[in-house]
Design an enzyme around this catalytic site. Structure first.
Site, PDB file in Angstrom:
ATOM      1  N   ASP A   2      48.010  42.438  44.992  1.00  0.00           N
ATOM      2  CA  ASP A   2      46.613  42.830  44.796  1.00  0.00           C
ATOM      3  C   ASP A   2      46.487  44.340  44.725  1.00  0.00           C
ATOM      4  O   ASP A   2      47.129  45.063  45.493  1.00  0.00           O
ATOM      5  CB  ASP A   2      45.775  42.350  45.998  1.00  0.00           C
ATOM      6  N   GLU A  29      37.852  32.096  41.469  1.00  0.00           N
ATOM      7  CA  GLU A  29      37.584  31.739  42.871  1.00  0.00           C
ATOM      8  C   GLU A  29      36.160  31.224  43.046  1.00  0.00           C
ATOM      9  O   GLU A  29      35.185  31.887  42.626  1.00  0.00           O
ATOM     10  CB  GLU A  29      37.815  32.981  43.759  1.00  0.00           C
ATOM     11  N   LYS A  85      47.194  42.446  40.425  1.00  0.00           N
ATOM     12  CA  LYS A  85      45.943  41.677  40.306  1.00  0.00           C
ATOM     13  C   LYS A  85      44.782  42.587  40.669  1.00  0.00           C
ATOM     14  O   LYS A  85      44.811  43.259  41.694  1.00  0.00           O
ATOM     15  CB  LYS A  85      45.972  40.468  41.238  1.00  0.00           C
ATOM     16  N   GLU A  87      40.280  42.713  40.668  1.00  0.00           N
ATOM     17  CA  GLU A  87      39.077  41.874  40.596  1.00  0.00           C
ATOM     18  C   GLU A  87      38.310  42.308  39.366  1.00  0.00           C
ATOM     19  O   GLU A  87      37.864  43.451  39.248  1.00  0.00           O
ATOM     20  CB  GLU A  87      38.291  41.994  41.904  1.00  0.00           C
ATOM     21  N   ASP A 114      44.984  40.917  49.161  1.00  0.00           N
ATOM     22  CA  ASP A 114      44.289  41.782  50.118  1.00  0.00           C
ATOM     23  C   ASP A 114      43.562  40.934  51.164  1.00  0.00           C
ATOM     24  O   ASP A 114      42.965  41.460  52.096  1.00  0.00           O
ATOM     25  CB  ASP A 114      43.362  42.793  49.417  1.00  0.00           C
ATOM     26  N   SER A 115      43.681  39.613  51.059  1.00  0.00           N
ATOM     27  CA  SER A 115      43.252  38.721  52.142  1.00  0.00           C
ATOM     28  C   SER A 115      44.000  39.081  53.424  1.00  0.00           C
ATOM     29  O   SER A 115      43.587  38.697  54.524  1.00  0.00           O
ATOM     30  CB  SER A 115      43.505  37.248  51.781  1.00  0.00           C
TER      31      SER A 115
END
Ligand code: KIV
Length: 275
Positions: free
Chosen positions: A95, A193, A124, A126, A56-57
């Site tokens: 993501d 991260e 993925k 968070e 999602d970057s």
């Protein structure tokens, strides 16, 4: 039927969860990178990277937002579909965007869409202790799950910015407990991260699943970077852990090969990239 995947390019069989587990066991570093389109996906595949993330970057590097919060499931599916067309060997992760996994049912429906419509092989999210039940539910449906710890960009408005996490002892202890709980719930990979290298090394040693670091020091089982950082396309100030691999290379493919090689031979990250 089962041979089809292997035969697609028989000298380079596709990476899967078992491959990543074997790489951890054998101490072979995992080279991972983000990607958002088919043309770069073909270069990333040729570079020798093992894992590709449609992150999602993309909200920041493709769409120009300040955070990843505006990214939707439809955006990830669109980019994931494009990337999947350019890949043969690397394992494709996608993501789950902000607020797309707030309940077990919502997470399952959205993970299925990423896999069926986007072509993702792993999703993925968070993580943290709050996501244990979601990870457990997805894993119980045989969905490969990756639980991202440390700096969690979807939470920046709550946590107060893009900062190194786990510097204080209590926070580091909590992250170690969360990592173990997520693994026990069925997470297959843990990206970490922006944490101190000592914490990156500890969590990597304590888990049996692969830990892929970004700004988490040299001792994680692999490294991941944002494609546009590797190629020095991202404008403005870069995080400390970023290395510009275009330096000394005359093409994007050469830079991507240099990145994958630097991860494999442990020359990246160097001490100046670590916290
Ligand atoms: O969205 C992303 O690109 C990521 C990586 C930075 C790990 O989550």
């Amino acid at each position: 039927m089962y041979t089809q995947l292997q035969l697609r390019d028989s000298t380079r069989p596709p990476v899967n969860v078992a491959t990543l587990g074997r790489m951890k066991e054998q101490g072979e570093k995992i080279a991972a990178i983000t990607c958002y389109d088919a043309s770069y996906a073909a270069l990333v595949d040729a570079s020798g990277a093992d894992v590709v993330l449609v992150g999602d970057s993309l909200g920041m590097v493709i769409q120009g937002h300040d955070t990843t919060v505006p990214v939707t499931l439809e955006h990830i599916i669109y980019h994931c579909r494009a990337v999947s067309r350019g890949l043969l060997r690397p394992f494709l992760m996608a993501d789950m965007p902000f607020m797309t996994y707030t309940s077990r049912e919502q997470a399952l429906n959205n993970a299925v869409r990423l896999m069926q419509e986007g072509g993702a092989k792993m999703v993925k999210l968070e993580g943290g202790a709050g996501q244990v039940q979601i990870v457990e539910f997805l894993a119980s449906h045989d969905i490969a799950v990756c639980a991202h710890l440390g700096l969690r960009p979807q939470s920046v408005h709550k946590t107060g910015g893009f900062r190194v996490q786990g510097r204080e002892e209590a926070a580091a202890e909590q992250m170690r407990r969360d990592a173990k709980a997520l693994q026990d719930a069925g997470a297959d990979v843990v990206p970490l991260e922006c944490v101190p290298s000592t914490l990156g090394a500890q969590i990597t040693a304590e888990l049996h699943v692969p830990v892929i670091g970004i700004g988490a020091g040299p001792d994680t089982d692999g490294q991941i970077l944002v494609l546009y950082d590797v190629l020095d396309i991202t404008p403005g100030r870069k995080p400390r852990f970023v290395q510009n691999f275009m330096q000394g290379h005359d093409s994007p493919l050469a830079a991507l090969e240099a990145y994958a090689q630097a991860v494999k031979t442990r020359t990246y990250p160097a001490p100046e990239h670590c916290f």
